[in-house]
Design an enzyme around this catalytic site. Structure first.
Site, PDB file in Angstrom:
ATOM      1  N   HIS A  83       4.150   8.142  17.251  1.00 17.38           N
ATOM      2  CA  HIS A  83       3.935   7.845  18.537  1.00 17.38           C
ATOM      3  C   HIS A  83       2.656   8.287  19.094  1.00 17.38           C
ATOM      4  O   HIS A  83       2.316   9.278  18.647  1.00 17.38           O
ATOM      5  CB  HIS A  83       5.092   8.576  19.546  1.00 17.38           C
ATOM      6  CG  HIS A  83       5.227   8.198  20.653  1.00 17.38           C
ATOM      7  ND1 HIS A  83       6.383   7.194  21.200  1.00 17.38           N
ATOM      8  CD2 HIS A  83       4.435   8.484  21.839  1.00 17.38           C
ATOM      9  CE1 HIS A  83       6.151   7.130  22.445  1.00 17.38           C
ATOM     10  NE2 HIS A  83       4.974   7.937  22.971  1.00 17.38           N
ATOM     11  N   TYR A 212       4.926   9.790  32.573  1.00 15.68           N
ATOM     12  CA  TYR A 212       4.632  11.091  33.163  1.00 15.68           C
ATOM     13  C   TYR A 212       4.516  10.427  34.931  1.00 15.68           C
ATOM     14  O   TYR A 212       3.311   9.630  35.002  1.00 15.68           O
ATOM     15  CB  TYR A 212       3.599  11.859  33.077  1.00 15.68           C
ATOM     16  CG  TYR A 212       3.621  12.484  31.610  1.00 15.68           C
ATOM     17  CD1 TYR A 212       4.427  13.524  31.388  1.00 15.68           C
ATOM     18  CD2 TYR A 212       2.751  12.281  30.693  1.00 15.68           C
ATOM     19  CE1 TYR A 212       4.737  14.364  30.156  1.00 15.68           C
ATOM     20  CE2 TYR A 212       2.669  12.942  29.364  1.00 15.68           C
ATOM     21  CZ  TYR A 212       3.826  13.924  29.084  1.00 15.68           C
ATOM     22  OH  TYR A 212       3.967  14.625  27.924  1.00 15.68           O
ATOM     23  N   PRO A 304       8.622  23.277  28.438  1.00 18.61           N
ATOM     24  CA  PRO A 304       8.431  22.007  27.808  1.00 18.61           C
ATOM     25  C   PRO A 304       7.605  21.220  28.205  1.00 18.61           C
ATOM     26  O   PRO A 304       7.576  20.164  27.602  1.00 18.61           O
ATOM     27  CB  PRO A 304       9.920  21.744  27.624  1.00 18.61           C
ATOM     28  CG  PRO A 304      10.503  22.298  29.106  1.00 18.61           C
ATOM     29  CD  PRO A 304       9.795  23.558  29.299  1.00 18.61           C
ATOM     30  N   LYS A 308       5.454  21.933  23.058  1.00 20.10           N
ATOM     31  CA  LYS A 308       4.888  22.802  21.897  1.00 20.10           C
ATOM     32  C   LYS A 308       5.949  23.739  21.406  1.00 20.10           C
ATOM     33  O   LYS A 308       5.612  24.202  20.152  1.00 20.10           O
ATOM     34  CB  LYS A 308       3.915  23.556  22.597  1.00 20.10           C
ATOM     35  CG  LYS A 308       2.782  23.038  23.474  1.00 20.10           C
ATOM     36  CD  LYS A 308       1.898  22.465  22.314  1.00 20.10           C
ATOM     37  CE  LYS A 308       0.517  21.562  22.846  1.00 20.10           C
ATOM     38  NZ  LYS A 308       0.264  20.434  21.936  1.00 20.10           N
ATOM     39  N   TYR A 399      -3.088  17.793  23.104  1.00 17.42           N
ATOM     40  CA  TYR A 399      -1.692  17.040  23.276  1.00 17.42           C
ATOM     41  C   TYR A 399      -0.856  17.156  21.891  1.00 17.42           C
ATOM     42  O   TYR A 399       0.173  17.604  21.887  1.00 17.42           O
ATOM     43  CB  TYR A 399      -1.650  16.176  24.129  1.00 17.42           C
ATOM     44  CG  TYR A 399      -0.460  15.233  24.298  1.00 17.42           C
ATOM     45  CD1 TYR A 399       0.167  15.935  25.395  1.00 17.42           C
ATOM     46  CD2 TYR A 399       0.017  13.938  23.979  1.00 17.42           C
ATOM     47  CE1 TYR A 399       1.578  15.468  25.880  1.00 17.42           C
ATOM     48  CE2 TYR A 399       1.025  13.455  24.461  1.00 17.42           C
ATOM     49  CZ  TYR A 399       1.863  14.085  25.477  1.00 17.42           C
ATOM     50  OH  TYR A 399       2.860  13.569  25.783  1.00 17.42           O
TER      51      TYR A 399
HETATM   52  C1  FAD Z   1      15.182  20.678  27.200  1.00 19.74           C
HETATM   53  C2  FAD Z   1      14.191  21.292  26.157  1.00 19.74           C
HETATM   54  C3  FAD Z   1      13.296  20.386  25.629  1.00 19.74           C
HETATM   55  C4  FAD Z   1      12.266  20.706  24.650  1.00 19.74           C
HETATM   56  N1  FAD Z   1      11.620  19.759  24.345  1.00 19.74           N
HETATM   57  C5  FAD Z   1      10.498  20.139  23.081  1.00 19.74           C
HETATM   58  C6  FAD Z   1       9.523  19.433  22.660  1.00 19.74           C
HETATM   59  O1  FAD Z   1       9.635  17.900  23.073  1.00 19.74           O
HETATM   60  N2  FAD Z   1       8.866  19.632  21.740  1.00 19.74           N
HETATM   61  C7  FAD Z   1       8.893  20.934  21.190  1.00 19.74           C
HETATM   62  O2  FAD Z   1       8.005  21.481  20.558  1.00 19.74           O
HETATM   63  N3  FAD Z   1       9.571  21.827  21.994  1.00 19.74           N
HETATM   64  C8  FAD Z   1      10.521  21.488  22.748  1.00 19.74           C
HETATM   65  N4  FAD Z   1      11.261  22.455  23.286  1.00 19.74           N
HETATM   66  C9  FAD Z   1      11.224  23.914  22.980  1.00 19.74           C
HETATM   67  C10 FAD Z   1      11.992  24.026  21.674  1.00 19.74           C
HETATM   68  O3  FAD Z   1      13.082  23.504  21.665  1.00 19.74           O
HETATM   69  C11 FAD Z   1      11.993  25.568  21.255  1.00 19.74           C
HETATM   70  O4  FAD Z   1      10.869  26.052  21.438  1.00 19.74           O
HETATM   71  C12 FAD Z   1      12.567  25.713  19.744  1.00 19.74           C
HETATM   72  O5  FAD Z   1      13.937  25.467  19.733  1.00 19.74           O
HETATM   73  C13 FAD Z   1      12.396  27.022  19.389  1.00 19.74           C
HETATM   74  O6  FAD Z   1      12.669  27.440  17.992  1.00 19.74           O
HETATM   75  P1  FAD Z   1      13.251  28.818  17.607  1.00 19.74           P
HETATM   76  O7  FAD Z   1      13.830  28.511  16.076  1.00 19.74           O
HETATM   77  O8  FAD Z   1      12.355  29.815  17.850  1.00 19.74           O
HETATM   78  O9  FAD Z   1      14.740  29.059  18.402  1.00 19.74           O
HETATM   79  P2  FAD Z   1      15.942  28.180  18.517  1.00 19.74           P
HETATM   80  O10 FAD Z   1      15.955  26.802  18.302  1.00 19.74           O
HETATM   81  O11 FAD Z   1      16.106  28.842  20.040  1.00 19.74           O
HETATM   82  O12 FAD Z   1      16.838  28.814  17.652  1.00 19.74           O
HETATM   83  C14 FAD Z   1      17.217  30.228  17.719  1.00 19.74           C
HETATM   84  C15 FAD Z   1      18.552  30.410  17.053  1.00 19.74           C
HETATM   85  O13 FAD Z   1      18.966  31.603  17.103  1.00 19.74           O
HETATM   86  C16 FAD Z   1      20.483  31.694  17.322  1.00 19.74           C
HETATM   87  N5  FAD Z   1      20.692  33.100  17.849  1.00 19.74           N
HETATM   88  C17 FAD Z   1      20.295  33.512  19.028  1.00 19.74           C
HETATM   89  N6  FAD Z   1      20.583  34.612  19.143  1.00 19.74           N
HETATM   90  C18 FAD Z   1      21.412  35.132  18.180  1.00 19.74           C
HETATM   91  C19 FAD Z   1      21.728  36.412  17.628  1.00 19.74           C
HETATM   92  N7  FAD Z   1      22.003  37.444  18.377  1.00 19.74           N
HETATM   93  N8  FAD Z   1      22.314  36.496  16.356  1.00 19.74           N
HETATM   94  C20 FAD Z   1      22.409  35.530  15.591  1.00 19.74           C
HETATM   95  N9  FAD Z   1      21.782  34.409  15.814  1.00 19.74           N
HETATM   96  C21 FAD Z   1      21.344  33.956  17.287  1.00 19.74           C
HETATM   97  C22 FAD Z   1      20.818  30.650  18.250  1.00 19.74           C
HETATM   98  O14 FAD Z   1      22.208  30.254  18.174  1.00 19.74           O
HETATM   99  C23 FAD Z   1      19.742  29.439  17.498  1.00 19.74           C
HETATM  100  O15 FAD Z   1      20.421  28.873  16.616  1.00 19.74           O
HETATM  101  C24 FAD Z   1      12.336  22.144  24.542  1.00 19.74           C
HETATM  102  C25 FAD Z   1      13.120  23.058  24.890  1.00 19.74           C
HETATM  103  C26 FAD Z   1      13.994  22.719  25.902  1.00 19.74           C
HETATM  104  C27 FAD Z   1      14.888  23.553  26.548  1.00 19.74           C
END
Ligand code: FAD
Length: 402
Positions: A83, A212, A304, A308, A399
């Site tokens: 994309h 957008y 979001p 990133k 971006y």
């Molecule tokens: C609506 C929305 C849209 C988004 N769109 C984008 C996008 O287009 N592109 C992009 O890059 N980012 C996007 N993001 C952000 C992205 O989803 C997050 O930054 C990403 O999920 C971070 O990954 P992570 O592994 O750090 O955390 P998470 O994906 O949150 O994973 C954390 C994990 O830890 C587990 N956990 C939590 N607490 C505990 C605990 N105490 N003990 C054991 N396990 C636990 C949770 O269940 C989860 O599985 C978006 C976010 C939202 C909310």
């Protein structure tokens, strides 16, 4: 390298205990396991819940390269779609940026986060990786020492303890890693003062671009996820309940803000999921506190607005894996010492661009002279993006980049 396991009936051990099976935790788990480092992932959800958590969808070129480098990109190579265009719809008309041919000429790959998580999990388990589902980490004790302990609760509600050499906090912004930080840890935070209703619609994308729209009633965004599912965002007042509007009212608002009357109606469908997101950011500094290291949302929450978060999570997981392998497999702690500084440079750059996007896409609130001033700056910024090749190259580089 420490490889002890099951040191006693009620205390288990691993060289690295990873909290959380999101993009950060599972990328890290896969890389450590591939280098023969004994690790375990503790995840509070079950496997089905992980595969249903729809969030990100736009993977940066660097993220794809990272996953390809480590043999973790089969699924996204098969099903992800390249994309490279975004379209701005404003009072002054619409313009498109073919960002894939600007800046570094890099593309996004559209691939739903839950599919990426499912791929990473399958790969990890197939390779013999250890994971404990339904296990909620409660606290990390003695992180300053060389044998930190994770206190947890297992799927049956029983207490569990895990001893480690290092604990990787990949459990998001509300996880146990953040709760266990010492008082000396800094948390820089910013509330951007804007809220979005995030929607997942059972409807094919209506544009061949990220859309957008800036409108006097608020921002609207359109992002493809799959040929059948599209993510939309609608700016809303802070405190608006997710179910404040019926599906029809949601589509009417999206049509209005995306200027369907001028550019064609949106393809409607059932709204599958609604989440209200208050756009806020924070950064923990440093990312290492003794034996506890943070990655992903646990290290830094990013709004979001510029997609990133998941990309930073994968990047940080790779840097953390490199640092832990250096120390545990080769006795070289240099990369571990540099881990926090290296990640923070990427994090702040992403935060800056994300904040810039928020200011580009949302009208300044209020009707006083200062609001008018800020609104005029915003329009001028959009105009510059429409007309200046140098500005467009800068946009494209930031971006798609992390
Ligand atoms: C609506 C929305 C849209 C988004 N769109 C984008 C996008 O287009 N592109 C992009 O890059 N980012 C996007 N993001 C952000 C992205 O989803 C997050 O930054 C990403 O999920 C971070 O990954 P992570 O592994 O750090 O955390 P998470 O994906 O949150 O994973 C954390 C994990 O830890 C587990 N956990 C939590 N607490 C505990 C605990 N105490 N003990 C054991 N396990 C636990 C949770 O269940 C989860 O599985 C978006 C976010 C939202 C909310």
């Amino acid at each position: 390298m420490t490889t002890r396991q099951n040191s006693s009936a009620d205390q288990e051990s691993a060289a690295v205990v990873i909290l959380g099976a999101g993009p950060a935790g599972l990328t890290l788990g896969n890389l450590l396991h591939a280098h023969g480092i004994d690790c375990v992932v503790l995840e509070r959800s079950d496997r089905a819940a992980l595969g249903a958590r729809a969030r990100a969808g736009f993977l940066a070129a660097n993220t794809v390269r990272t996953l390809e480098r480590h043999g973790l990109a089969d699924g996204l190579r098969r099903h992800g779609r390249p994309h490279g265009v975004c379209e701005f719809r404003t009072d002054g008309g619409r313009f498109r940026l073919d960002y894939g041919s600007l800046g570094r000429r890099e593309l996004h790959t559209v691939y739903p986060q839950q599919d990426l998580v499912a791929d990473l999990l399958t790969h990890y388990l197939d390779a013999g990786g250890r994971i404990s589902f339904g296990t909620e980490a409660l606290a990390v004790h003695d992180a300053d020492g060389v044998r930190p302990v994770v206190a947890a609760r297992d799927a049956h509600g029983r207490p569990a303890r895990w001893q480690a050499r290092y604990v990787a906090g990949c459990d998001g912004r509300h996880g146990a890693a953040r709760r266990s930080l010492p008082p000396t840890a800094l948390r820089h935070q910013c509330d951007h003062g804007v809220s979005w209703l995030g929607l997942l619609a059972e409807a094919p994308p209506s544009l061949d671009a990220v859309g957008y729209a800036t409108h006097r009633s608020g921002f609207a965004g359109h992002m493809a996820r799959t040929p059948e599912v599209t993510r939309y965002y609608l700016q809303c007042e802070r405190g608006t309940p997710a179910d404040a509007w019926t599906d029809e009212q949601v589509w009417d608002r999206l049509d209005l803000r995306m200027r369907a009357a001028d550019h064609g109606p949106l393809r409607r469908g059932r709204i599958l999921r609604r989440t209200v997101v208050d756009l806020s950011s924070d950064v923990v500094e440093p990312l290492r506190h003794g034996s506890l290291l943070l990655a992903g949302d646990a290290a830094s929450l990013i709004s979001p607005s510029a997609a990133k978060g998941a990309n930073l999570a994968v990047l940080e997981a790779e840097l953390l894996a490199e640092a832990l392998v250096g120390d545990l497999a080769h006795g070289d702690a240099t990369a571990l010492e540099r881990y926090s500084r290296r990640c923070l440079a990427h994090i702040w750059r992403a935060q800056e661009f994300s904040r810039w996007m928020i200011r580009l896409l949302h009208a300044a609130p209020g009707t006083d002279g200062e609001s008018f001033f800020h609104e005029s700056l915003r329009r001028s910024r959009l105009d510059s993006l429409r007309t200046s090749r140098a500005h467009q190259d800068w946009f494209a580089e930031n971006y798609v980049g992390v």
